[in-house]
Design a protein around this motif. Structure first.
Motif, short mmCIF file in Angstrom:
data_model
loop_
_atom_site.label_atom_id
_atom_site.label_comp_id
_atom_site.label_asym_id
_atom_site.label_seq_id
_atom_site.Cartn_x
_atom_site.Cartn_y
_atom_site.Cartn_z
N GLU A 190 -2.64 -3.54 -5.57
CA GLU A 190 -3.59 -3.29 -6.65
C GLU A 190 -4.10 -1.85 -6.67
O GLU A 190 -4.23 -1.25 -7.74
CB GLU A 190 -4.74 -4.30 -6.54
CG GLU A 190 -5.79 -4.19 -7.63
CD GLU A 190 -5.24 -4.08 -9.07
OE1 GLU A 190 -4.14 -4.60 -9.34
OE2 GLU A 190 -5.91 -3.45 -9.90
N MET A 191 -4.35 -1.26 -5.51
CA MET A 191 -4.86 0.12 -5.49
C MET A 191 -3.84 1.09 -6.05
O MET A 191 -4.15 1.97 -6.86
CB MET A 191 -5.19 0.54 -4.04
CG MET A 191 -6.33 -0.21 -3.42
SD MET A 191 -7.87 0.15 -4.26
CE MET A 191 -8.26 1.71 -3.49
N THR A 192 -2.58 0.94 -5.61
CA THR A 192 -1.52 1.82 -6.10
C THR A 192 -1.31 1.61 -7.60
O THR A 192 -1.18 2.57 -8.36
CB THR A 192 -0.20 1.52 -5.35
OG1 THR A 192 -0.46 1.58 -3.96
CG2 THR A 192 0.89 2.50 -5.71
N ALA A 193 -1.31 0.33 -8.00
CA ALA A 193 -1.11 0.03 -9.42
C ALA A 193 -2.23 0.66 -10.24
O ALA A 193 -1.97 1.23 -11.31
CB ALA A 193 -1.08 -1.49 -9.64
N ARG A 194 -3.45 0.61 -9.74
CA ARG A 194 -4.57 1.16 -10.50
C ARG A 194 -4.42 2.67 -10.68
O ARG A 194 -4.63 3.21 -11.77
CB ARG A 194 -5.89 0.83 -9.80
CG ARG A 194 -7.09 1.01 -10.73
CD ARG A 194 -8.39 0.79 -10.03
NE ARG A 194 -8.46 -0.51 -9.42
CZ ARG A 194 -9.34 -0.83 -8.46
NH1 ARG A 194 -10.19 0.06 -8.02
NH2 ARG A 194 -9.35 -2.03 -7.96
N ASP A 195 -4.02 3.35 -9.61
CA ASP A 195 -3.79 4.81 -9.71
C ASP A 195 -2.72 5.12 -10.73
O ASP A 195 -2.86 6.03 -11.55
CB ASP A 195 -3.32 5.38 -8.36
CG ASP A 195 -4.47 5.44 -7.36
OD1 ASP A 195 -5.63 5.22 -7.78
OD2 ASP A 195 -4.18 5.70 -6.18
#
Ligand code: ATP
Ligand code: MG
Length: 257
Positions: free
Chosen positions: A176-181
């Motif tokens: 989720e963190m990578t996707a958000r970036d």
């Protein structure tokens, strides 16, 4: 908005023959919508509702069974050549060629367009740098993380400077963190370069982060709900939209044909 739509579906249906030969199956049912220049439209729907089928029609990979699909005023299936370099696609998987380095993967689209070699190299390097991949140009896909590979695919899509970007669940395999970036980066790049984008997802949060407009599909692909998301919306207004979307999605069970 007064300018001509970039993408226009007019009563588009797509029917597939069933593999067992027992009749046909409707994947897209009289679908109509318009997407204006510069819009980012998120298409949201459960698995099997026909999102990729719609996507493939826009990309000119399959032809509608009936109705009319127009992209940039042209038939994407019949005028396929017209669209060389005009549509950038980011697929669900990164679809990189494992035997080509990051740089060579980004160069591919430019080479297909017969771009001058040194210019193509400079463009590819610039896009890799823009996506934070400087120093990884010569790495092969197996040596890159999933997030980095997806960045290479985004660089590849943007490098040919297409007017239209089509993305089919490009970040669904990422944390989720990578996707958000990457979502934030994607929206920033689309805005900066004034492109029109269609972004397919099955996540409500992702649709609302990315889209100026969210189209919620129900199976067979038809628009069950549509919401416009303006930056000035209050948190309460956004939550109301989210509730509506959840209610629409809850109306049908996830099922496979
Ligand atoms: N080439 C094909 N031949 C037969 N049936 C197909 C074909 N392509 C898609 N379908 C059927 O059409 C329906 C819609 O498929 P599609 O891939 O468009 O769904 P989707 O919304 O993209 O789903 P997902 O979220 O799982 O990717 C499915 O029931 C699928 O089995
Ligand atoms: Mg799909």
């Amino acid at each position: 908005m007064t300018s001509a739509p970039v993408i226009r579906f007019d009563n588009v249906s797509k029917t597939f023959e069933r593999p067992d030969g027992r009749g046909s199956f409707v994947a897209v049912d009289k679908l109509s919508f318009e997407i204006a220049p510069g819009e980012i439209v998120a298409v949201l729907g459960k698995t099997g509702c026909g999102k990729s089928t719609m996507f493939n029609i826009v990309a000119g990979l399959i032809e509608p069974s009936s109705g009319k699909a127009l992209v940039d005023g042209h038939d994407p299936f019949r005028d396929f050549d017209y669209f060389r370099g005009k549509i950038g696609i980011v697929f669900q998987g990164d679809r990189l060629m494992p035997w080509r380095s990051a740089l060579d993967n980004v160069l591919l689209g430019l080479q297909i367009l017969d771009t001058d070699d040194s210019q193509a190299r400079e463009t590819a390097m610039r896009w890799l740098a823009r996506l934070g991949l400087s120093g990884h140009e010569n790495d092969y896909p197996h040596a890159l993380s999933g997030g980095m590979r997806q960045r290479v695919s985004i660089a590849r899509a943007f490098a040919v400077d297409p007017n239209i970007l089509l993305c089919d669940e490009p970040f669904s395999a990422l944390d989720e963190m990578t996707a958000r970036d990457l979502r934030a980066e994607f929206v920033r790049l689309v805005r900066q370069t004034h492109k029109t984008a269609v972004f397919i997802t099955h996540q409500i949060g992702e649709a609302m982060e990315i889209g100026d407009r969210v189209l919620v599909f129900q199976r067979p692909a038809r628009i069950a709900y549509e919401a416009r998301l303006s930056p000035g919306m209050s948190e309460a207004e956004r939550q109301a939209v989210q509730q509506q979307i959840m209610a629409v999605l809850a109306q049908e069970p996830a099922s496979v044909a």
